[in-house]
Design an enzyme around this catalytic site. Structure first.
Site, short mmCIF file in Angstrom:
data_model
loop_
_atom_site.label_atom_id
_atom_site.label_comp_id
_atom_site.label_asym_id
_atom_site.label_seq_id
_atom_site.Cartn_x
_atom_site.Cartn_y
_atom_site.Cartn_z
NE ARG A 160 -3.70 -2.42 0.18
CZ ARG A 160 -3.42 -3.63 -0.29
NH1 ARG A 160 -2.27 -3.84 -0.95
NH2 ARG A 160 -4.26 -4.62 -0.14
CB SER A 209 -9.29 -0.20 3.65
OG SER A 209 -9.86 -1.37 3.11
CD GLU A 280 -5.56 0.77 2.34
OE1 GLU A 280 -6.23 0.55 1.32
OE2 GLU A 280 -5.26 -0.11 3.16
#
Length: 294
Positions: A160, A209, A280
């Site tokens: 990520r 998320s 995130e």
């Protein structure tokens, strides 16, 4: 290149919250993207990129920046041999459709990522055990110094994460895919979409998320669920009763409401497990989370 002023970014986000951008542009070509970046540089303005508005939390006070939403050829996708060529603004769903029609597999996991190619490169997006780094050949990155193609290694892709900096825009990307029966692709996508629908609040306004999964036996969602946070609400925002790593716009949520929930989630996870959750979602504007007490 048309530059608009004082444009609401909240309406361009999947959460539906946040203030205005000082300036806004929709460049359809690399040349016009470079013109927009030059315009911002001349005025000392930072730039931010808005794809489909997922994975973004915009400050209620707005963003003192030029916001870019890629269009035209920078939002298109086509297949050349076994390579999928897509603009940074191309929706993942469009890319998946092009790949399936050409009998090319490997992009199925992206059906669970409601964003764009450029956003996927920037955060090395992934789902169900796959991510961009596994299929990306190279990406055309544009900044106020020009344009250059970068490989996954040069982009510094990891979980990520990429090493792209503010002001660098992914204009195009090329993905190496593999021959696969279109019906097999369709079946795999249906399977992944069913899993996503069963586990995530796909019918609610969220930004996706909230936190990256920590290096722990529990995922961020399971950790926050164990902390009793499902359904916890601040103002118009609530932690999803279905999946604790999602924040829903329950009723006129503000960015401040979402930040309040994120701060509480981090506080409880740290208190219960000693884990410092890392967000995130990308912040646009003057947003930050308070430090955790030692």
């Amino acid at each position: 290149m048309k530059i608009e002023e004082a444009v609401s970014l909240g309406r361009y986000t999947t959460l539906g919250a946040g203030g205005e951008a000082r300036a806004f542009a929709r460049p359809p070509t690399v040349e016009e993207l470079q013109q927009a970046l030059a315009w911002a540089r001349e005025r000392g303005l930072p730039t931010v990129t808005v794809g489909l508005g997922s994975n973004l939390l915009v400050a209620d006070e707005g963003v003192d920046a030029l916001a870019l939403k890629l269009g035209g050829e920078l939002a298109s996708a086509e297949v050349r041999g076994d390579v999928l060529v897509a603009g940074g603004g191309a929706a993942n769903a469009v890319c998946l459709h092009r790949a399936r029609a050409a009998g090319l597999g490997g992009f199925e996991f992206a059906c669970a990522i409601p964003g764009t190619v450029g956003g996927g490169v920037r955060m090395n997006a992934g789902a169900y055990g796959s991510d961009w780094s596994e299929i990306l050949l190279r990406a055309l990155v544009v900044d106020d110094q020009g344009a250059r193609w970068l490989t996954p290694g040069e982009l510094g892709l990891s979980y990520r994460h990429s090493e792209l900096e503010q002001g660098q825009v992914v204009a195009r990307a090329e993905f190496r895919l593999e021959p696969r029966d279109p019906q097999e692709i369709k079946a795999k996508v249906a399977e992944l979409q069913a899993l996503r629908k069963a586990a995530q609040p796909t019918n609610k306004r969220t930004f996706g998320s909230v936190f990256k999964n920590p290096d722990h036996a529990l995922t961020a969602g399971l950790m926050l669920e164990a902390c009793g946070l499902k359904g916890h609400r601040i103002g118009g925002a609530q932690i999803s009763p279905r999946h604790a790593n999602f924040i829903e716009n329950a009723d006129g949520a503000s960015a401040a409401d979402a930040i309040g929930l994120m701060a509480e989630a981090r506080r409880r996870a740290f208190g219960e497990y000693g884990v410092e959750l890392e967000h995130e979602v990308q912040f646009l504007g003057p947003l930050s989370l308070p430090p955790l007490a030692a």
